[in-house]
Design a protein around this motif. Structure first.
Motif, PDB file in Angstrom:
ATOM      1  N   LEU A  41      52.922  10.653  46.751  1.00 25.22           N
ATOM      2  CA  LEU A  41      52.551   9.501  47.577  1.00 25.22           C
ATOM      3  C   LEU A  41      53.522   8.349  47.316  1.00 25.22           C
ATOM      4  O   LEU A  41      53.959   7.670  48.241  1.00 25.22           O
ATOM      5  N   ALA A  42      53.867   8.155  46.051  1.00 31.35           N
ATOM      6  CA  ALA A  42      54.830   7.093  45.708  1.00 31.35           C
ATOM      7  C   ALA A  42      56.172   7.376  46.375  1.00 31.35           C
ATOM      8  O   ALA A  42      56.803   6.478  46.940  1.00 31.35           O
ATOM      9  N   ASP A  43      56.593   8.630  46.337  1.00 31.86           N
ATOM     10  CA  ASP A  43      57.889   9.003  46.906  1.00 31.86           C
ATOM     11  C   ASP A  43      57.915   8.906  48.431  1.00 31.86           C
ATOM     12  O   ASP A  43      58.987   8.836  49.034  1.00 31.86           O
ATOM     13  N   ALA A  44      56.730   8.953  49.047  1.00 31.97           N
ATOM     14  CA  ALA A  44      56.679   8.951  50.513  1.00 31.97           C
ATOM     15  C   ALA A  44      57.098   7.610  51.097  1.00 31.97           C
ATOM     16  O   ALA A  44      57.381   7.510  52.296  1.00 31.97           O
ATOM     17  N   GLY A  45      57.119   6.578  50.276  1.00 31.21           N
ATOM     18  CA  GLY A  45      57.601   5.271  50.757  1.00 31.21           C
ATOM     19  C   GLY A  45      56.686   4.608  51.771  1.00 31.21           C
ATOM     20  O   GLY A  45      57.146   3.829  52.598  1.00 31.21           O
ATOM     21  N   LEU A  46      55.397   4.899  51.716  1.00 33.35           N
ATOM     22  CA  LEU A  46      54.469   4.323  52.702  1.00 33.35           C
ATOM     23  C   LEU A  46      54.031   2.906  52.341  1.00 33.35           C
ATOM     24  O   LEU A  46      53.469   2.199  53.154  1.00 33.35           O
ATOM     25  N   ASN A  47      54.224   2.538  51.081  1.00 34.18           N
ATOM     26  CA  ASN A  47      53.894   1.194  50.593  1.00 34.18           C
ATOM     27  C   ASN A  47      52.391   0.880  50.642  1.00 34.18           C
ATOM     28  O   ASN A  47      51.993  -0.278  50.817  1.00 34.18           O
ATOM     29  N   VAL A  48      51.569   1.921  50.515  1.00 33.56           N
ATOM     30  CA  VAL A  48      50.117   1.686  50.486  1.00 33.56           C
ATOM     31  C   VAL A  48      49.661   1.420  49.046  1.00 33.56           C
ATOM     32  O   VAL A  48      50.407   1.661  48.094  1.00 33.56           O
ATOM     33  N   ASP A  49      48.439   0.930  48.924  1.00 34.07           N
ATOM     34  CA  ASP A  49      47.867   0.723  47.591  1.00 34.07           C
ATOM     35  C   ASP A  49      47.186   2.008  47.108  1.00 34.07           C
ATOM     36  O   ASP A  49      46.797   2.860  47.919  1.00 34.07           O
ATOM     37  N   LEU A  50      47.047   2.070  45.785  1.00 33.40           N
ATOM     38  CA  LEU A  50      46.454   3.262  45.173  1.00 33.40           C
ATOM     39  C   LEU A  50      45.242   2.863  44.335  1.00 33.40           C
ATOM     40  O   LEU A  50      45.286   1.860  43.622  1.00 33.40           O
ATOM     41  N   ALA A  51      44.166   3.635  44.459  1.00 36.25           N
ATOM     42  CA  ALA A  51      43.007   3.435  43.578  1.00 36.25           C
ATOM     43  C   ALA A  51      42.719   4.766  42.893  1.00 36.25           C
ATOM     44  O   ALA A  51      42.762   5.824  43.528  1.00 36.25           O
ATOM     45  N   ILE A  52      42.471   4.699  41.593  1.00 40.93           N
ATOM     46  CA  ILE A  52      42.195   5.932  40.841  1.00 40.93           C
ATOM     47  C   ILE A  52      40.767   5.904  40.339  1.00 40.93           C
ATOM     48  O   ILE A  52      40.348   4.965  39.660  1.00 40.93           O
ATOM     49  N   SER A  53      40.006   6.936  40.672  1.00 44.24           N
ATOM     50  CA  SER A  53      38.639   7.049  40.171  1.00 44.24           C
ATOM     51  C   SER A  53      38.709   7.593  38.752  1.00 44.24           C
ATOM     52  O   SER A  53      38.767   8.803  38.550  1.00 44.24           O
ATOM     53  N   LEU A  54      38.718   6.703  37.782  1.00 45.08           N
ATOM     54  CA  LEU A  54      38.890   7.137  36.390  1.00 45.08           C
ATOM     55  C   LEU A  54      37.533   7.513  35.777  1.00 45.08           C
ATOM     56  O   LEU A  54      37.325   8.613  35.301  1.00 45.08           O
ATOM     57  N   HIS A  55      36.647   6.552  35.755  1.00 45.31           N
ATOM     58  CA  HIS A  55      35.257   6.721  35.307  1.00 45.31           C
ATOM     59  C   HIS A  55      35.065   7.051  33.829  1.00 45.31           C
ATOM     60  O   HIS A  55      33.958   6.929  33.322  1.00 45.31           O
ATOM     61  N   SER A  56      36.107   7.498  33.163  1.00 45.15           N
ATOM     62  CA  SER A  56      36.086   7.563  31.702  1.00 45.15           C
ATOM     63  C   SER A  56      37.527   7.716  31.225  1.00 45.15           C
ATOM     64  O   SER A  56      38.309   8.467  31.825  1.00 45.15           O
ATOM     65  N   ALA A  57      37.852   6.980  30.159  1.00 40.56           N
ATOM     66  CA  ALA A  57      39.195   7.119  29.573  1.00 40.56           C
ATOM     67  C   ALA A  57      39.121   7.984  28.329  1.00 40.56           C
ATOM     68  O   ALA A  57      40.048   8.015  27.515  1.00 40.56           O
ATOM     69  N   ILE A  58      38.000   8.689  28.183  1.00 42.92           N
ATOM     70  CA  ILE A  58      37.842   9.631  27.069  1.00 42.92           C
ATOM     71  C   ILE A  58      37.921  11.036  27.668  1.00 42.92           C
ATOM     72  O   ILE A  58      37.074  11.420  28.493  1.00 42.92           O
ATOM     73  N   GLU A  59      38.968  11.749  27.283  1.00 40.09           N
ATOM     74  CA  GLU A  59      39.285  13.037  27.924  1.00 40.09           C
ATOM     75  C   GLU A  59      38.072  13.971  28.042  1.00 40.09           C
ATOM     76  O   GLU A  59      37.750  14.452  29.135  1.00 40.09           O
ATOM     77  N   GLN A  60      37.415  14.220  26.920  1.00 35.90           N
ATOM     78  CA  GLN A  60      36.310  15.190  26.921  1.00 35.90           C
ATOM     79  C   GLN A  60      35.180  14.744  27.848  1.00 35.90           C
ATOM     80  O   GLN A  60      34.584  15.540  28.564  1.00 35.90           O
ATOM     81  N   HIS A  97      55.914  -0.858  43.081  1.00 38.63           N
ATOM     82  CA  HIS A  97      55.572  -2.221  42.622  1.00 38.63           C
ATOM     83  C   HIS A  97      54.203  -2.666  43.111  1.00 38.63           C
ATOM     84  O   HIS A  97      53.899  -3.856  43.125  1.00 38.63           O
ATOM     85  N   ASN A  98      53.402  -1.729  43.573  1.00 35.76           N
ATOM     86  CA  ASN A  98      52.031  -2.042  43.968  1.00 35.76           C
ATOM     87  C   ASN A  98      51.114  -1.765  42.780  1.00 35.76           C
ATOM     88  O   ASN A  98      51.069  -0.640  42.267  1.00 35.76           O
ATOM     89  N   ARG A  99      50.387  -2.794  42.388  1.00 38.23           N
ATOM     90  CA  ARG A  99      49.529  -2.659  41.198  1.00 38.23           C
ATOM     91  C   ARG A  99      48.302  -1.800  41.527  1.00 38.23           C
ATOM     92  O   ARG A  99      47.509  -2.158  42.402  1.00 38.23           O
ATOM     93  N   PRO A 100      48.147  -0.665  40.864  1.00 36.38           N
ATOM     94  CA  PRO A 100      47.009   0.200  41.187  1.00 36.38           C
ATOM     95  C   PRO A 100      45.671  -0.367  40.714  1.00 36.38           C
ATOM     96  O   PRO A 100      45.630  -1.232  39.836  1.00 36.38           O
ATOM     97  N   THR A 101      44.618   0.132  41.318  1.00 39.04           N
ATOM     98  CA  THR A 101      43.256  -0.244  40.920  1.00 39.04           C
ATOM     99  C   THR A 101      42.627   0.929  40.182  1.00 39.04           C
ATOM    100  O   THR A 101      42.714   2.076  40.635  1.00 39.04           O
ATOM    101  N   ILE A 102      42.036   0.631  39.038  1.00 41.24           N
ATOM    102  CA  ILE A 102      41.307   1.670  38.302  1.00 41.24           C
ATOM    103  C   ILE A 102      39.826   1.493  38.629  1.00 41.24           C
ATOM    104  O   ILE A 102      39.242   0.439  38.378  1.00 41.24           O
ATOM    105  N   GLU A 103      39.255   2.530  39.252  1.00 43.76           N
ATOM    106  CA  GLU A 103      37.839   2.473  39.611  1.00 43.76           C
ATOM    107  C   GLU A 103      37.025   3.055  38.453  1.00 43.76           C
ATOM    108  O   GLU A 103      37.350   4.129  37.925  1.00 43.76           O
ATOM    109  N   TYR A 104      35.984   2.339  38.090  1.00 39.67           N
ATOM    110  CA  TYR A 104      35.179   2.792  36.945  1.00 39.67           C
ATOM    111  C   TYR A 104      33.702   2.667  37.302  1.00 39.67           C
ATOM    112  O   TYR A 104      33.160   1.571  37.431  1.00 39.67           O
ATOM    113  N   LEU A 105      33.093   3.809  37.501  1.00 40.26           N
ATOM    114  CA  LEU A 105      31.672   3.873  37.869  1.00 40.26           C
ATOM    115  C   LEU A 105      30.844   3.832  36.587  1.00 40.26           C
ATOM    116  O   LEU A 105      31.002   4.701  35.722  1.00 40.26           O
TER     117      LEU A 105
END
Ligand code: SF4
Length: 357
Positions: A213-232, A261-269
């Motif tokens: 998506l970054a390489d596609a050059g669309l210049n859109v924003d990105l949000a990542i559904s993380l929901h936990s930063a603990i792997e297990q 250079h678009n700052r991503p959003t980390i989504e955390y439920l």
């Protein structure tokens, strides 16, 4: 994608790439201005039938109709929440249903659009995961949701759409080619000219495709559904993450930021007694150190047979305060449209055939 009519196989004209269609139309001696008129009807006005192309000749309309079809989408049902959020069910040409949501906020209206008719990733907190017999939406079907929601937004709120979030049913990055084609149409200066910075692609974290998506050059924003930063822990609620580690995800997010250079959003439920402790907040803060980002904390919306419940107000405050103490940018996303099952993770075609407005 093809329809059989009177023994003739006709292809959906919007499934043909623009360059291929242009070549095809040129071979038929269709003039450049007529080709651009056809595109305008297909990808700006979003017509559902060639007969609606009123500024092109009858002869050309008949020729198009003899060669192609337009697999159009219709608004099947509309539900309005007490907080004015609207959820709609779209019916696709093959009778499958997908949902979209309109979220008004002052003069801003955000459309939440679907990318698949269900999802195979089986996240534990998501109702869409229950629809296991599903398919990717075509670029035309993603586009149709925009056109129909935009029209509805003007009718109901008096404003055109200002933002698009690809956070409806499905994992958008697993339908990347069609998503890219739809975004190109949304943002084309010759067409709808929607600002790419007002489009957010939300993913559960498919590292490989975040880079694409970054390489596609669309210049859109990105949000990542993380929901936990603990792997297990993350693996227990997002089965997909068993094959895509947090390290790889972190590297992909960093790549996205460096490239766009678009700052991503980390989504955390926030899920009560699951990922809402201060230890969880510490791990989240550590994960977010590798790239500039903002964090959206999301209140959980329960679904019928859900095994999670909503974090208490006090715990949420402590979690948020901890992140603030680490100088992080944190927003709290309160739920909208919960009474009509329109909130995050609730899209599952559940209300269909009940009362519509
Ligand atoms: S949260 Fe997204 S990726 Fe996970 S099952 Fe639901 S639609 Fe699929």
């Amino acid at each position: 994608m093809q329809n059989k009519l009177l023994g003739v196989i006709k292809e959906d004209i919007r499934n043909i790439t623009k360059s291929k269609l242009t070549d095809l139309l040129k071979k038929e001696n269709i003039k450049a201005y007529q080709i651009s008129q056809i595109y305008d009807w297909l990808w700006v006005k979003g017509v559902s039938d060639f007969s609606e192309m009123s500024n092109i000749s009858k002869e050309l309309r008949e020729w198009l109709n003899s060669k192609f079809i337009i697999n159009s989408t219709i608004l099947k049902e509309v539900y309005t929440s007490i907080d004015t959020t609207i959820k709609v069910a779209f019916q696709l040409h093959d009778k499958r249903l997908v949902e979209g949501v309109l979220i008004p906020s002052g003069e801003r209206v955000t459309a939440c659009i679907s990318s698949q008719t269900g999802c195979g990733l089986n996240c534990a907190f998501c109702a869409t995961a229950k629809i296991t017999d599903f398919r990717n939406l075509t670029a035309g079907e993603i586009f149709d949701q925009f056109v129909l929601l935009n029209k509805l937004s003007v009718e109901r709120y008096g404003y055109k759409l200002t933002n698009i979030v690809m956070m409806g049913m499905g994992e958008p990055l697993l339908n990347l080619e069609n998503l890219k084609r739809a975004i190109v149409e949304f943002t084309s200066p010759k067409g709808i000219n929607f600002s790419p910075r007002r489009i957010t692609v939300s993913t559960v974290g498919i590292s490989k495709f975040i880079k694409e998506l970054a390489d596609a050059g669309l210049n859109v924003d990105l949000a990542i559904s993380l929901h936990s930063a603990i792997e297990q822990k993350r693996k227990t609620i997002i089965p997909y993450s068993k094959s895509d580690s947090l390290n790889r995800l972190s590297e992909a997010i960093k790549y996205f930021y460096e490239k766009t250079h678009n700052r991503p959003t980390i989504e955390y439920l926030l899920l009560k007694n699951f990922n809402d402790s201060i230890t969880d907040a510490e791990e989240l803060a550590k994960f977010c150190r590798s790239f500039p980002c903002k964090v959206n904390l999301i209140e959980y919306n329960s679904t019928d047979d859900s095994r999670f419940s909503k974090t208490t107000h006090e715990t949420l405050k402590d979690f948020k305060d901890f992140l603030h103490s680490k100088n992080m940018v944190v927003n709290l996303r309160t739920s909208r449209g919960t009474d009509i099952n329109a909130a995050c993770g609730q899209l599952v075609n559940k209300n269909l055939s009940k009362k519509a407005n």
